[in-house]
Design a protein around this motif. Sequence first.
Motif, PDB file in Angstrom:
ATOM      1  N   GLN A  42      53.213 114.150 -85.573  1.00 40.69           N
ATOM      2  CA  GLN A  42      54.507 113.614 -85.982  1.00 40.69           C
ATOM      3  C   GLN A  42      55.393 113.506 -84.756  1.00 40.69           C
ATOM      4  N   GLU A  70      54.055 113.613 -93.401  1.00 38.85           N
ATOM      5  CA  GLU A  70      54.112 114.705 -92.435  1.00 38.85           C
ATOM      6  C   GLU A  70      52.847 115.542 -92.415  1.00 38.85           C
ATOM      7  N   ILE A 117      58.074 108.021 -87.163  1.00 39.82           N
ATOM      8  CA  ILE A 117      59.191 108.537 -86.379  1.00 39.82           C
ATOM      9  C   ILE A 117      60.284 108.947 -87.341  1.00 39.82           C
ATOM     10  N   ARG A 118      60.756 110.180 -87.174  1.00 46.16           N
ATOM     11  CA  ARG A 118      61.868 110.668 -87.974  1.00 46.16           C
ATOM     12  C   ARG A 118      62.988 111.034 -87.026  1.00 46.16           C
ATOM     13  N   LYS A 119      64.200 110.747 -87.388  1.00 42.21           N
ATOM     14  CA  LYS A 119      65.347 111.123 -86.572  1.00 42.21           C
ATOM     15  C   LYS A 119      66.016 112.325 -87.218  1.00 42.21           C
ATOM     16  N   ARG A 169      59.385 113.029 -83.611  1.00 43.41           N
ATOM     17  CA  ARG A 169      60.777 113.063 -84.058  1.00 43.41           C
ATOM     18  C   ARG A 169      61.703 112.993 -82.851  1.00 43.41           C
ATOM     19  N   ARG A 182      66.836 115.986 -88.725  1.00 39.88           N
ATOM     20  CA  ARG A 182      66.137 116.813 -89.697  1.00 39.88           C
ATOM     21  C   ARG A 182      66.184 116.140 -91.054  1.00 39.88           C
TER      22      ARG A 182
END
Length: 186
Positions: free
Chosen positions: A18, A13, A2-4, A20, A6
């Motif tokens: 993915q 990745e 999990i990416r928050k 987000r 940018r």
Amino acid sequence: MIRKGRSKMSEAESLPVQLRRLDPPAMISLRAKPGTPGLAEAILAASGCALPAARSLTRSGEALCGWMSADEYLLVLPAAAGAAALQALQQGLQGQHYLAVDVSDARVCFALEGAGAGDVLRRLTPADLSALGPDELRRSRLSQVAAAFWQTGGGSYRLVAFRSVGDYVEALLSGAVTSARASGAL
């Protein structure tokens, strides 16, 4: 993973899916009966988008307008465009019976990206994703909470849910990604 917001691309990745949580866009909920004089023109002025048909969405650059129900539309715009879009709707629909509300703070958006995104989403929704076209918006549920989603290309999806259940939705999606990987589906 999990990416928050940018960030720079990482080695992780390259995985097939993915998740987000996106920086919040501007979102305006518009309630107006179909055929309301000036409706299509107001949406065009506010977003650059055409009036969408049932269960569909229209796009113009980074903006989109989605059909949510027989008398409800959702405009999703770059964050900086929200106030001007709301004003354009108010001007275009002046004198008509409608409701336009900035719901940006009440919603949360996620991106589920990659070739296996549909497999992950199928674990959580009863919606038939194989029947979901590229310009369709589906209002359904993820597990037990309301959500709306659409394809963004390459098998990827954008999802919108109420902010009050945002952490729950994030945990659901993350768990579905983990489960899909563990089962060998990804």
